[in-house]
Design an enzyme around this catalytic site. Structure first.
Site, PDB file in Angstrom:
ATOM      1  CD  GLN B 139       1.009 -22.999   7.517  1.00  0.00           C
ATOM      2  OE1 GLN B 139       1.904 -22.112   7.792  1.00  0.00           O
ATOM      3  NE2 GLN B 139       0.796 -23.987   7.115  1.00  0.00           N
ATOM      4  CG  LEU B 141       0.474 -22.025   3.165  1.00  0.00           C
ATOM      5  CD1 LEU B 141       0.980 -20.946   1.809  1.00  0.00           C
ATOM      6  CD2 LEU B 141       1.660 -22.801   3.203  1.00  0.00           C
ATOM      7  CG  HIS B 195       4.292 -19.994   3.475  1.00  0.00           C
ATOM      8  ND1 HIS B 195       4.460 -19.711   4.735  1.00  0.00           N
ATOM      9  CD2 HIS B 195       4.426 -21.384   3.012  1.00  0.00           C
ATOM     10  CE1 HIS B 195       5.079 -21.372   5.238  1.00  0.00           C
ATOM     11  NE2 HIS B 195       4.587 -21.858   4.049  1.00  0.00           N
ATOM     12  CE1 TYR B 269       6.330 -26.442   1.266  1.00  0.00           C
ATOM     13  CE2 TYR B 269       8.407 -28.454   1.212  1.00  0.00           C
ATOM     14  CZ  TYR B 269       6.825 -27.967   1.555  1.00  0.00           C
ATOM     15  OH  TYR B 269       6.647 -27.743   3.042  1.00  0.00           O
ATOM     16  NE  ARG B 271       2.646 -30.793  -4.489  1.00  0.00           N
ATOM     17  CZ  ARG B 271       2.234 -31.271  -3.128  1.00  0.00           C
ATOM     18  NH1 ARG B 271       0.843 -30.618  -2.821  1.00  0.00           N
ATOM     19  NH2 ARG B 271       2.969 -30.311  -2.027  1.00  0.00           N
ATOM     20  CG  HIS B 422      10.772 -26.261   2.622  1.00  0.00           C
ATOM     21  ND1 HIS B 422       9.707 -27.076   3.802  1.00  0.00           N
ATOM     22  CD2 HIS B 422       9.633 -25.458   2.111  1.00  0.00           C
ATOM     23  CE1 HIS B 422       9.211 -26.427   3.318  1.00  0.00           C
ATOM     24  NE2 HIS B 422       8.743 -25.090   2.828  1.00  0.00           N
ATOM     25  CG  HIS B 424      16.934 -31.575   2.743  1.00  0.00           C
ATOM     26  ND1 HIS B 424      16.297 -33.576   2.672  1.00  0.00           N
ATOM     27  CD2 HIS B 424      16.088 -31.562   3.037  1.00  0.00           C
ATOM     28  CE1 HIS B 424      15.309 -33.365   3.252  1.00  0.00           C
ATOM     29  NE2 HIS B 424      14.824 -31.874   3.479  1.00  0.00           N
ATOM     30  CG  ASP B 442      16.168 -37.153  -1.001  1.00  0.00           C
ATOM     31  OD1 ASP B 442      15.919 -37.322  -0.185  1.00  0.00           O
ATOM     32  OD2 ASP B 442      16.541 -36.737  -2.094  1.00  0.00           O
ATOM     33  CG  HIS B 473      20.677 -36.147   1.580  1.00  0.00           C
ATOM     34  ND1 HIS B 473      20.246 -35.521   3.091  1.00  0.00           N
ATOM     35  CD2 HIS B 473      19.819 -36.008   1.581  1.00  0.00           C
ATOM     36  CE1 HIS B 473      19.073 -34.960   3.463  1.00  0.00           C
ATOM     37  NE2 HIS B 473      18.734 -35.013   2.305  1.00  0.00           N
ATOM     38  CD  GLU B 673       9.100 -71.452  -3.403  1.00  0.00           C
ATOM     39  OE1 GLU B 673       9.157 -72.050  -3.619  1.00  0.00           O
ATOM     40  OE2 GLU B 673       8.635 -70.934  -2.213  1.00  0.00           O
TER      41      GLU B 673
END
Lengths: 740, 740
Positions: B139, B141, B195, B269, B271, B422, B424, B442, B473, B673
């Protein structure tokens, strides 16, 4: 030795913590106290341990003393309170001696008298589950714990008390207490079992403090004519009565330990039992040195400490053989005791000091002082774990346990005896570790020890229906039945037999054993090797299980891994709904998550867990079945861990040969997102020869290099010459196996 | 600025790494090189980073240069080789400058010429999966990644090369490369998407090195008239075309970042995107300081670094919102870049130095030097994470993400926009952490990034069928359908709306938001509070989800926990066989492991994981259903993690109110214990008032103390006075909520 019980109490009390008097003498000694007081403030690990104990005891003293009427199981308030109390009795007693501060003596005295006041009228514990109910606790075992610790506290303040006070405590509390857990509960006391070891030690330690030789005799040799039925069993299904009728501390030292120091119940219970063994031995050594207890049975008690340390993984966690709770480790208080006492009373092995450094605390007594001084002097050496083999059985003739080690990889192979009532039906089973992480697991026990809301913290019914069953282990299961029909009566009569082991070769560590009784008419013969090969990143495991039978059977062969499936080389389907694999013997607890037919040649299965890749390459034929399983069916209380398994099945076979290579390879980091060496380096595993004399395996790597391993299937002396021609190649070697 | 391209090459080459010439100027600068050489050997963290890079580059140089014909997906050899190559181009370039050793310059030059030789005839990559195939990689990218790093390597050896060599590289490699990923792939380049950010940065960085203003313009503003269809989508289902038609680096800086620096795709993402954002911004700042890129949009790029660091748990792991791979953290190389550049170009915030210390490495350039010097000078301060709220959307008006923090507990509440391709379908969902461990999770993405054997390392189909779905979720699901019908077209038009947040109260942190579009006709209103109460060991979570609808619905409300069930207070059964909970929208991936009917009053559910106990106490009535679920149905390739869930279901309800308290309490150690504080401290949770204006909850602890929380259900300004009488008690307060 027991002559100075009565003294002038007035003068005595005043000088108690200085020089006069005969006590303490049990664990911390007068000489020890003197030296500790001299060194205090200059022995960092000891000073820190004193500080922790002081903070703990001071906090408890601030809360006040509570000795509630017993009612709870472990995990419940009254149980936990009485348990904390006995630790306080010991710790406050030690602090009194070390810090020479009377407030601690008074605290111990007050608490003991509070117990004295309640004990004489105390009925047996209201919870009825135990075969031997205690008074303070639901089982005599815990009452014995109490007395072992309370004896130490009493010894520390013995000289602080008046003769009348001592008489009152001894007559109303300690002697009735000792009698209750022994004479009144012979089914608990008069056995060869870790429970009894605690009972014996408890009686013996209070006997030593009180100077009561009769009671000491009862501790060492048990009760004569206990009148127990030969068929009586305990809560775990174990027989009460020993075959030869021996009992008492010395019998408990004789029977369960092999000459190598392996304890037949396994390391988890060995850890538990070590405390009374060592603490009472130390007390005997201090008060009755003429008994030479540390030399008993060729020094087995100190060998046992070494065995126990060697039965831990790279993180110090004990291998969870039999009923073992995972995570129990040499960081436990019992092992602090074991390491410190073994250091002082052994040959001051400097390797023990490195374990003590990791534990970062020491006993507040003579042995702790010795360790603290050793560490201070910088003589500690790393504790080096090598491949080891420990025999099982009183004479070392009932199989054993081997640990193969190379680099970061450890393979634990169990070919032992039943392991008393805590044993599992897992003949010739194994588990695999890397850097202290489980790669192929032994499930351990089904129990949440001391977590009250899970069955009172006791064994769960799934311990019997799942954890003990053969299918719960990485071994062979015939016709969906557990070894010995899962019957303790049968299993406890048998043990597997070592063929040979060899740890002297840099390139291969190997152990081999067989089992003829698990399934009458069937012989299981397993050879496990840990192989170092420059073409592989890490040592890999070669696993050969040969089955021969006089009838046609179904053979199941599971591997319990962790994590997620990465890659397979065979076709399989996953069902829309999950059904149990079977109906009994543990099979009812496994869901089938996938099913496929094997290949002619090799089945390969790769998985990923916790940053590492692993691959199993196993020799199969197209008739074999493959199952993906998951633990957790028929688990109405969610007592089981829902962990996966990979299982081979051979159908309608008489003889069968399972040959697998297990690699741990590569790594993955979710931070770098790099997958390194994520594929197997095995091109092919092939059986190139197999008869009743030899089994030969060729292992080809992806560069085309071939290694050959040949194992002798008949008993070998180790010095015999062998020659075998396979496909025109001649192999010659001396001993039980060939590898090149 | 672009005037010194042609120089006398002979003299130039000799003096390349000393003083003459215009380069390096992009990231490491001539002034920086001078200072680094001066300080080298006296800046420990920098010296160590140089040493690591040197070892890595030397090892690669010893292997020789390989630029294989591209064929593999990520994880495969050719992909990983070209990826390593571009890192080497950058690192070797930097080492050449820092160590002044020509062998590194020659290595970069040789590799670049090897690429130059292959590039002109290279077809697009043979793997056809991508909507924008690259040449070196599958790709564009990844091709862009290559150019971003290669530009830096080229800059470092620019003055080492002759003018002809530069011309050859620029004409045959860099310009065609830049054109390919931009003009020839506008569907990749001309978007607002991470991208494209890489593409823009790649083109811009090589433009800056080459001094090509036209190309730089293309980088900053995109391609005019790209001719892309308005309905075209990428592989993830995201629209190619932006609404306002803007493109290029500045548009990418404008659109996805909120004014608070939150990146709409989420921290994972962010990051990934931060690297091109920061590295190109730094390059622009160095070469075109007049653009004042770090001040763009009120300094959003540096705010983004701060936001990203705040969106990590106590261990530095980013919250896996949207498609996020768990375990990615501020230890990643992108965050080393982010922290170093933010330190140098921000206000030299000393808190960033403590992160850099943890990262234990720095960039080998001017910013890394600044950090190393800061650490050396001892000015680092701990990075303090507080409760924060970050708006989403270019103008900060599209909902947001809040993190409630108190002590060791963190609650992440998501009421954001869709998050581009990306995102949800998880409106008003939350997750809970303690000391960096997930308590309620999550799920994150369904993908094994760069693990070739799992779908080429790419998104797995279960990402769409499970991970993105609402049921995956901790939020509300109506009639077993995902929010916005699970359709990106719809979801991307909407966002949730903040009601209020308040982090100024020591005893309670609270955030509240509503969502009106996820299910047309239904309003979801969720208020989450983190409450500190002296009668509890740790802060606990109060979770209020109010649902109002114009029709009758089924409402599901899952909590995804870890570990094992400890205790419940309701009757349930576990099935003999496991069936999926539903047939679509993610429900097909959940097995039902247990089912029960709720109580009138409270359902309590306790579980244990990793040494800690947790209890959910939730308000229920006898008509509610309870499900124990497990992820993993319909998972033919074992792509999902088989983790458990606990789900409440309200049947045939129009309006519904879910009110729960979640406690984390106590501890258990398998070594001691001891089970400490293993039971809930909540006696009762009760709704004492509920209408369209107010919802009032009473929380009674086991000592009988009662806390009352009242939240206003209508929009409040924060300054309004409220008075409410409940059961004869009058409550008065100012603002959006009452707590006492």
């Amino acid at each position: 030795m027991f002559s100075c019980k009565i003294q002038n109490e007035t003068s005595y009390k005043k000088e108690a913590a200085t020089h006069l008097g005969s006590h303490p003498k049990l664990i911390i000694t007068k000489a020890g106290v003197e030296q500790i007081r001299k060194e205090l403030g200059h022995i960092p690990i000891f000073d820190a341990s004193v500080q922790i104990a002081k903070e703990e005891v001071d906090a408890e003293m601030a809360l006040g003393i509570d000795t509630p009427i017993p009612k709870d199981f472990s995990g419940g308030y009254t149980h936990e309170r009485h348990k904390r109390n006995f630790f306080m009795l010991e710790k406050a007693g030690l602090l009194y001696q070390i810090l020479n501060d009377e407030k601690y003596a008074k605290y111990v005295k007050d608490m003991l008298f509070q117990y004295e006041a309640m004990y004489k009228d105390l009925p047996v514990h209201p919870q009825t589950r135990s075969y031997a109910r205690g008074k303070l606790f639901w089982q005599c075992l815990n009452d014995s714990n109490w007395l072992v610790y309370a004896s130490q506290g009493y010894d520390c303040i013995y000289d602080y008390l008046s003769a009348e006070e001592r008489a009152q405590l001894e007559n109303n509390l300690f002697r009735p207490f000792a009698d209750f857990i022994s004479i009144e509960n012979p089914q608990f006391y008069n056995r060869v079992h870790n429970h009894s070891t605690w009972g014996n030690a408890a009686v013996g330690m209070i006997a030593l403090v009180m100077g009561d030789d009769d009671l000491l005799h009862r501790a060492l040799y048990g009760i004569e004519n206990d009148g127990i039925d030969a068929d009586a069993k305990d809560n775990d299904g174990g027989y009460i009565k020993n075959e030869d009728g021996k009992a008492g501390f010395l019998a408990n030292l004789e029977e369960p330990f092999s000459p190598d120091g392996y304890y037949t119940e396994g390391p988890y219970y060995q850890r538990y039992a070590m405390y009374p063994f060592l603490i009472f031995s130390e007390a005997l050594n201090n008060v009755k040195p003429e008994l030479k207890i540390f030399e008993h049975k060729n020094g087995v008690i100190l060998k046992a400490v070494n065995a126990l340390l060697n039965l831990s993984d790279a993180d110090g966690d004990f291998f969870p053989l039999n009923d073992g709770q995972k995570g129990m480790s040499y960081y436990s208080k019992e092992l602090v005791t074991a390491v410190d006492i073994a250091y002082l009373h052994g040959l001051k092995n400097p390797e023990l000091l490195s374990i003590a450094e990791k534990q970062n605390r020491v006993l507040l007594d003579d042995s702790g002082l010795a360790v603290a001084l050793g560490i201070k002097e910088g003589v500690a050496k790393p504790f080096e774990k090598k491949s080891v083999n420990f025999s099982d059985g009183p004479q070392g003739k009932q199989g054993g346990v081997a640990v193969l080690r190379d680099g970061d990889v450890e393979v634990v192979f169990k070919y032992a005896a039943q392991g008393l009532s805590h044993g599992h039906y897992d003949k010739l089973s194994f588990s695999m570790y890397e850097t202290g992480e489980e790669i192929l697991q032994d499930y351990g026990l089904a129990r949440f020890v001391n977590i009250e809301q899970k069955g009172g913290g006791n064994y769960l019914k799934e311990n019997k229906t799942w954890a003990k069953q053969s299918i719960a282990h990485n071994t062979l299961i015939q016709n969906e039945e557990s070894h010995f029909q899962g019957k303790y009566d049968i299993g406890s009569q048998h043990h597997s037999v070592l063929n040979f082991y060899d740890f002297n070769n840099d390139r291969i560590k190997v152990v081999s054993a067989h089992e003829t009784n698990a399934y009458p008419g069937t012989v299981l013969n397993r050879t496990m090797a840990l192989i170092r090969d420059a073409n592989f990143e890490k040592p890999y495991v070669l696993d050969i299980m040969a089955v021969t039978s006089n009838q046609t059977n179904q053979y199941d062969f599971p591997y319990y891994y962790f994590g997620q499936v990465m890659e397979t080389n065979f076709e399989y389907t996953t069902p829309e709904i999950l059904k149990p694999l079977g109906t009994k013997n543990g099979y009812q607890h496994l869901f089938v998550e996938g099913h496929g037919k094997a290949n002619n040649g090799n089945v390969k299965f790769s998985w990923y867990h916790a940053g590492r890749f692993h691959t199993l390459t196993t020799v199969t034929n197209a008739q074999d079945d493959i199952y993906f399983t998951r633990i957790g069916a028929h688990d109405p209380d969610f007592n089981l861990r829902k962990e996966p398994g990979f299982m081979l099945r051979k159908n309608e076979a008489k003889d069968a040969l399972f040959v697998s290579v297990i690699e741990s390879h590569g790594s993955y980091s979710p931070v770098s997102e790099n997958a390194v060496n994520s594929h197997s380096h095995i091109a092919e595993v092939k059986v190139i020869y197999n008869d009743n004399q030899y089994t030969a395996i060729a292992i080809k790597d992806i560069q085309g290099n071939i290694k050959t391993f040949i194992v002798c299937n008949s008993k070998v002396s180790g010095k015999e010459q062998h020659e075998l021609v396979i496909n025109g190649d001649t192999f010659q070697w001396t001993g039980a196996y060939y590898f090149n």
